[in-house]
Write an enzyme that holds these catalytic residues in place. Structure first.
Site, short mmCIF file in Angstrom:
data_model
loop_
_atom_site.label_atom_id
_atom_site.label_comp_id
_atom_site.label_asym_id
_atom_site.label_seq_id
_atom_site.Cartn_x
_atom_site.Cartn_y
_atom_site.Cartn_z
N ASN A 173 1.64 3.72 1.75
CA ASN A 173 2.34 4.27 3.21
C ASN A 173 3.31 3.05 3.65
O ASN A 173 4.28 3.10 4.54
CB ASN A 173 1.34 4.58 4.05
N LYS A 174 3.42 2.05 2.87
CA LYS A 174 4.26 0.99 3.24
C LYS A 174 5.56 1.05 2.94
O LYS A 174 6.42 2.17 1.95
CB LYS A 174 3.84 -0.42 2.89
N ASN A 175 6.71 0.08 3.42
CA ASN A 175 8.22 0.74 3.27
C ASN A 175 8.67 0.41 1.66
O ASN A 175 9.48 1.16 1.33
CB ASN A 175 8.85 -0.31 4.10
N MET A 176 7.79 -0.35 1.08
CA MET A 176 7.95 -0.58 -0.41
C MET A 176 6.61 -0.60 -0.87
O MET A 176 5.67 -1.21 -0.30
CB MET A 176 8.99 -1.72 -0.90
N PHE B 194 0.93 -1.20 0.05
CA PHE B 194 -0.01 0.15 0.02
C PHE B 194 0.86 1.38 0.04
O PHE B 194 2.17 1.29 0.14
CB PHE B 194 -0.76 -0.14 1.30
#
Length: 387
Positions: free
Chosen positions: A184-187, A182
């Site tokens: 806002n995730k780290n990737m 998603f």
């Protein structure tokens, strides 16, 4: 794009992502194909998993995991209440019953193995655990309990891309691991997810579940590897597309560097926050290598969280909450009953005090200090008002 001086999160996109998407568009093959297969192979190699399947989002990944592990009507699944509602929704899609478990403490807000064991009944079939903020659950103990009671382990690793414990990537400890890409995730791929497993039989089930129970895919037929197909089970349309897979390939290459930056910024935060007596910072003494997905703090009890977040807003700093506890939602009250508050007392305490501060790789040390100063000023202003 934002009126915030310091937003809660931000993405790391540059020319590499643009080129990757352009290459897909120029290829004129947009559905799940060669790029998706390359992404799956790369992700499996990165995590050490035997198999990886790219899917449309992490909720789809979790639903597939529940179905592939045989959950259904009458089955109970232990799940933390302090998580995204998607974790519990996924088991309800397969008609299993979620049973909420408490967290360990305000220092470790992951699922409590003791609470997990206390909830096991003859109907319990699995635990769906969450590596909150990218910090590892107590996996060795949870594995012991799963073996003792013959339970499946589904890892919600939505926060945990690039996180490790004892040499194993989070998401590869249990039977199935589920990741989120998603925004806002780290990737990130905007929307998207990945399912990983080391079990060949589960992998075959997951493949069928991802695409309508079909024995061959459009890409197989395009390449001349198959001319028709059978439908051997009820499946879903949980496929990803080549555009998002291309984004994922680029993002995966950036993951280690960006996670290292997140861990550095987390330490800068801690150095400042620990000087503020009223603030509690979870996961200070935690084993493993975290992905440092988010930066949670706990406010003093009986202090208005809304007032605090409004004060932070006045400083131009965006904050959030992770999470309203699932058992408090109207749709979930029937599952845990009137005893929920007693058995989930630590969850309710933590959930009522948690605030998430900004954290993303492009933040500077100076911005972190600015946020910490705003935390101190906001807290002081509220305490002055109530004196």
């Amino acid at each position: 794009m934002s009126n915030w001086q310091i937003p809660l999160s931000d993405i790391d996109f540059d020319g590499d992502e643009i080129v990757a998407v352009e290459d897909v568009l120029k290829s004129r093959w947009l559905t799940m194909g060669r790029v998706t297969q390359e992404f799956e192979t790369a992700f499996a190699a990165y995590t050490g998993a035997k198999h990886a399947l790219a899917v449309t989002n992490a909720t789809a990944a979790l639903h597939m995991a529940c179905m592939a592990t045989g959950l259904g009507p009458g089955a109970e699944v232990v799940v933390p209440s302090l998580t995204s509602v998607a974790s519990a929704n996924s088991m309800r899609y397969s008609w299993a019953t979620p049973v909420s478990a408490d967290v360990i403490s305000e220092d470790d807000i992951n699922i409590s193995p003791a609470a997990f064991e206390s909830l096991i009944t003859e109907k319990t079939r699995a635990i769906l655990l969450v590596h909150y903020a990218g910090y590892a659950c107590a996996m060795p103990r949870i594995l012991e309990l799963a073996r003792k009671y013959d339970l499946k382990i589904i890892e919600d690793a939505a926060h945990a891309a690039g996180a490790w414990l004892d040499g194993y990537h989070l998401g590869t400890w249990g039977d199935v691991g589920c990741f989120s890409f998603f925004s806002n995730k780290n990737m990130t791929t905007g929307e998207g997810g990945m399912v990983v497993t080391n079990d060949d039989a589960l992998y075959e089930k997951l493949c069928l579940l991802r695409s309508h129970g079909m024995t061959s895919l459009t890409w197989d037929r395009h390449k001349g590897h198959a001319w028709s197909y059978d439908v051997v089970d009820l499946g879903y349309n949980y496929r990803i597309d080549e555009i998002r897979a291309a984004l994922g390939m680029v993002q995966l290459k950036k993951l280690d560097r960006n996670n290292a930056l997140r861990r550095h910024l987390t330490q800068v935060y801690r150095d400042g926050l620990l000087k503020i007596d009223q603030i509690s910072v979870p996961f200070l003494d935690h084993s493993g290598t975290t992905s440092a997905h988010i930066l949670p703090i706990l406010l003093p009890r009986h202090l208005s969280r809304i007032h605090f977040m409004e004060q932070m807003k006045s400083h131009g700093i965006q904050t959030s909450i992770h999470y309203p506890p699932i058992h408090k939602f109207t749709s979930y009250r029937e599952f845990d009953g009137e005893a929920a508050s007693k058995k989930l007392s630590m969850t309710e305490d933590v959930a009522g005090r948690e605030v998430t501060l900004p954290l993303y790789p492009a933040m500077t040390d100076e911005q972190v200090v600015q946020v910490v100063d705003a935390v101190a000023h906001s807290l002081s202003s509220i305490l002055d008002m109530v004196r």
